[in-house]
Design an enzyme around this catalytic site. Structure first.
Site, PDB file in Angstrom:
ATOM      1  N   TYR A  50       3.551  -2.570  -0.620  1.00  0.00           N
ATOM      2  CA  TYR A  50       4.521  -1.473  -0.805  1.00  0.00           C
ATOM      3  C   TYR A  50       5.937  -2.033  -1.016  1.00  0.00           C
ATOM      4  O   TYR A  50       6.852  -1.280  -1.339  1.00  0.00           O
ATOM      5  CB  TYR A  50       4.550  -0.513   0.394  1.00  0.00           C
ATOM      6  CG  TYR A  50       3.249   0.159   0.752  1.00  0.00           C
ATOM      7  CD1 TYR A  50       2.134   0.093  -0.086  1.00  0.00           C
ATOM      8  CD2 TYR A  50       3.112   0.872   1.940  1.00  0.00           C
ATOM      9  CE1 TYR A  50       0.936   0.701   0.260  1.00  0.00           C
ATOM     10  CE2 TYR A  50       1.918   1.485   2.287  1.00  0.00           C
ATOM     11  CZ  TYR A  50       0.828   1.383   1.447  1.00  0.00           C
ATOM     12  OH  TYR A  50      -0.355   1.992   1.804  1.00  0.00           O
ATOM     13  N   HIS A 108      -6.015  -4.794   3.719  1.00  0.00           N
ATOM     14  CA  HIS A 108      -5.732  -3.609   2.889  1.00  0.00           C
ATOM     15  C   HIS A 108      -6.985  -3.107   2.137  1.00  0.00           C
ATOM     16  O   HIS A 108      -7.226  -1.901   2.056  1.00  0.00           O
ATOM     17  CB  HIS A 108      -4.597  -3.943   1.913  1.00  0.00           C
ATOM     18  CG  HIS A 108      -3.820  -2.750   1.452  1.00  0.00           C
ATOM     19  ND1 HIS A 108      -2.489  -2.824   1.110  1.00  0.00           N
ATOM     20  CD2 HIS A 108      -4.176  -1.456   1.266  1.00  0.00           C
ATOM     21  CE1 HIS A 108      -2.075  -1.608   0.742  1.00  0.00           C
ATOM     22  NE2 HIS A 108      -3.073  -0.774   0.829  1.00  0.00           N
TER      23      HIS A 108
HETATM   24  P1  NAP Z   1       0.179  12.082   0.805  1.00  0.00           P
HETATM   25  O1  NAP Z   1       0.854  11.752   2.080  1.00  0.00           O
HETATM   26  O2  NAP Z   1      -1.142  12.766   0.822  1.00  0.00           O
HETATM   27  O3  NAP Z   1       1.132  12.960  -0.103  1.00  0.00           O
HETATM   28  C1  NAP Z   1       2.463  12.596  -0.335  1.00  0.00           C
HETATM   29  C2  NAP Z   1       3.033  13.596  -1.306  1.00  0.00           C
HETATM   30  O4  NAP Z   1       3.043  14.890  -0.697  1.00  0.00           O
HETATM   31  C3  NAP Z   1       4.445  13.282  -1.721  1.00  0.00           C
HETATM   32  O5  NAP Z   1       4.549  13.615  -3.092  1.00  0.00           O
HETATM   33  C4  NAP Z   1       5.280  14.247  -0.865  1.00  0.00           C
HETATM   34  O6  NAP Z   1       6.468  14.587  -1.542  1.00  0.00           O
HETATM   35  C5  NAP Z   1       4.359  15.445  -0.755  1.00  0.00           C
HETATM   36  N1  NAP Z   1       4.540  16.206   0.489  1.00  0.00           N
HETATM   37  C6  NAP Z   1       4.656  15.732   1.740  1.00  0.00           C
HETATM   38  N2  NAP Z   1       4.760  16.716   2.629  1.00  0.00           N
HETATM   39  C7  NAP Z   1       4.716  17.868   1.937  1.00  0.00           C
HETATM   40  C8  NAP Z   1       4.784  19.239   2.299  1.00  0.00           C
HETATM   41  N3  NAP Z   1       4.917  19.608   3.584  1.00  0.00           N
HETATM   42  N4  NAP Z   1       4.713  20.177   1.318  1.00  0.00           N
HETATM   43  C9  NAP Z   1       4.565  19.815   0.033  1.00  0.00           C
HETATM   44  N5  NAP Z   1       4.491  18.524  -0.385  1.00  0.00           N
HETATM   45  C10 NAP Z   1       4.559  17.547   0.575  1.00  0.00           C
HETATM   46  O7  NAP Z   1      -0.012  10.773  -0.108  1.00  0.00           O
HETATM   47  P2  NAP Z   1       0.181   9.193   0.000  1.00  0.00           P
HETATM   48  O8  NAP Z   1       1.611   8.808   0.093  1.00  0.00           O
HETATM   49  O9  NAP Z   1      -0.642   8.634  -1.090  1.00  0.00           O
HETATM   50  O10 NAP Z   1      -0.554   8.793   1.368  1.00  0.00           O
HETATM   51  C11 NAP Z   1       0.101   8.750   2.602  1.00  0.00           C
HETATM   52  C12 NAP Z   1       0.243   7.330   3.110  1.00  0.00           C
HETATM   53  O11 NAP Z   1      -1.028   6.712   3.243  1.00  0.00           O
HETATM   54  C13 NAP Z   1       0.993   6.396   2.163  1.00  0.00           C
HETATM   55  O12 NAP Z   1       2.388   6.652   2.151  1.00  0.00           O
HETATM   56  C14 NAP Z   1       0.598   5.064   2.709  1.00  0.00           C
HETATM   57  O13 NAP Z   1       1.349   4.765   3.893  1.00  0.00           O
HETATM   58  C15 NAP Z   1      -0.874   5.299   3.070  1.00  0.00           C
HETATM   59  N6  NAP Z   1      -1.827   4.872   1.994  1.00  0.00           N
HETATM   60  C16 NAP Z   1      -2.710   3.864   2.288  1.00  0.00           C
HETATM   61  C17 NAP Z   1      -3.628   3.438   1.331  1.00  0.00           C
HETATM   62  C18 NAP Z   1      -4.590   2.345   1.660  1.00  0.00           C
HETATM   63  O14 NAP Z   1      -5.319   1.864   0.784  1.00  0.00           O
HETATM   64  N7  NAP Z   1      -4.668   1.917   2.899  1.00  0.00           N
HETATM   65  C19 NAP Z   1      -3.659   4.034   0.057  1.00  0.00           C
HETATM   66  C20 NAP Z   1      -2.768   5.061  -0.207  1.00  0.00           C
HETATM   67  C21 NAP Z   1      -1.870   5.477   0.779  1.00  0.00           C
HETATM   68  P3  NAP Z   1       7.921  14.130  -1.036  1.00  0.00           P
HETATM   69  O15 NAP Z   1       7.855  12.698  -0.665  1.00  0.00           O
HETATM   70  O16 NAP Z   1       8.771  14.399  -2.209  1.00  0.00           O
HETATM   71  O17 NAP Z   1       8.214  15.011   0.137  1.00  0.00           O
END
Ligand code: NAP
Length: 278
Positions: A50, A108
């Protein structure tokens, strides 16, 4: 609102929700992450890939929050699974974050084609012995990968962080994790803000409870005994997303949400059996 706490298999206490930091970088990233800590998130999820371990460390220092109350995580990238490289990578992560230790360090992706994840796991075991890391964990591990870790090292991870949202509920993997004392953590818990957040069925349940769709989805994770990791840039959504511990979904709600599952509901088709993380 107080966030409930759980205890991982190795004894580390851990909050029932984690803040996601993917795409939060640089100065703006520091502002978002500091805001999340101030909103009450005590667990923050980062990764070498990241490129924001520095910003995360800066946010922690600026928040003035006690280090021992936080649960800070990073992840080993696929290109550094060799034992010596993995140890150096963890040391580099600590230098970048300017921290003395991580609470959690993950592999990861298993990268089965590369076939070095047991070696990487041995490095994480060593990193824990050296005090670099308090708890060691994995992401995206299938049952066969977890069993190989057990057979070859006798040590299972505290957490398996997997893609999980109503379109991809992963019932079998969750059951396997639970059976082996491994806590499930949900990445992309909001389906990365896909059409999930405007799904009519979820909107109806949200209206009934006087909550937002995001809150319904995050509560669904909690009731599945999974720790969601929502990422949100601004304070308002950060507050909204953690406000899920004062209501319950009914069995009926849970059953309706289960109907949203798709045979392959992955957002980007990243199947750990074949996907090789960089
Ligand atoms: P997510 O948390 O499912 O979704 C994030 C999105 O949702 C952003 O566009 C955010 O927009 C929006 N959002 C957040 N709260 C909201 C709400 N209350 N209402 C409407 N929209 C909302 O997706 P993600 O970032 O892919 O996953 C979360 C975390 O998981 C990552 O940040 C990372 O730390 C981890 N991850 C790990 C892996 C792995 O392989 N281990 C892979 C992917 C992700 P804004 O930011 O504009 O608010």
């Amino acid at each position: 609102m107080i966030i409930p706490s759980i205890t991982l298999g190795d004894g580390l206490t851990f909050p029932a929700i984690t803040f996601g930091t993917y795409k939060l970088n640089g100065k703006a990233g520091v502002v978002s992450m500091k805001s999340a800590i101030e909103a009450g998130y005590h667990a923050l999820d980062s990764a070498v890939n990241y490129e924001n371990e520095g910003a995360l460390g800066e946010a922690i220092r600026q928040s003035g929050h006690k280090r021992e109350h936080l649960r800070i995580a990073s992840k080993l990238p696929g290109r550094h699974h060799h034992f010596d490289e993995a140890i150096v990578m963890i040391e580099e992560s600590l230098y970048r974050a300017r921290l003395d230790y991580f609470d959690l360090y993950y592999i990861h992706w298993p990268n089965p084609k590369q076939g070095l994840y047991v070696e990487a796991w041995k490095a994480l075991i060593e990193a824990k012995k050296r005090g670099y890391v308090r708890s060691i964990a994995v992401c995206n591990f299938l049952p066969e990968h977890l069993m190989k870790l057990k057979e070859e090292t006798g040590v299972l991870p505290s957490i398996n962080q997997i893609e999980l949202h109503p379109y991809f509920p992963q019932a079998e993997q969750r059951a396997f994790n639970k059976q082996h004392g491994i806590v499930t953590q949900s990445w992309s818990p909001l389906g990365r803000a896909s059409d999930l957040l405007t799904n009519p069925l979820l909107e109806k349940i949200a209206e009934k409870h006087g909550k937002s769709v995001a809150q319904i989805v995050l509560r669904w994770h909690h009731q599945l005994d999974a720790i969601p990791i929502p990422k949100a840039t601004h304070h308002k959504r950060q507050m909204e997303n953690k406000d899920i511990f004062d209501f319950s979904l009914t069995d009926e709600d849970m059953k309706s949400i289960a109907t949203l599952a798709r045979p392959d509901g992955r957002i980007k088709g990243q199947d750990p059996a074949t996907h090789e993380g960089a």
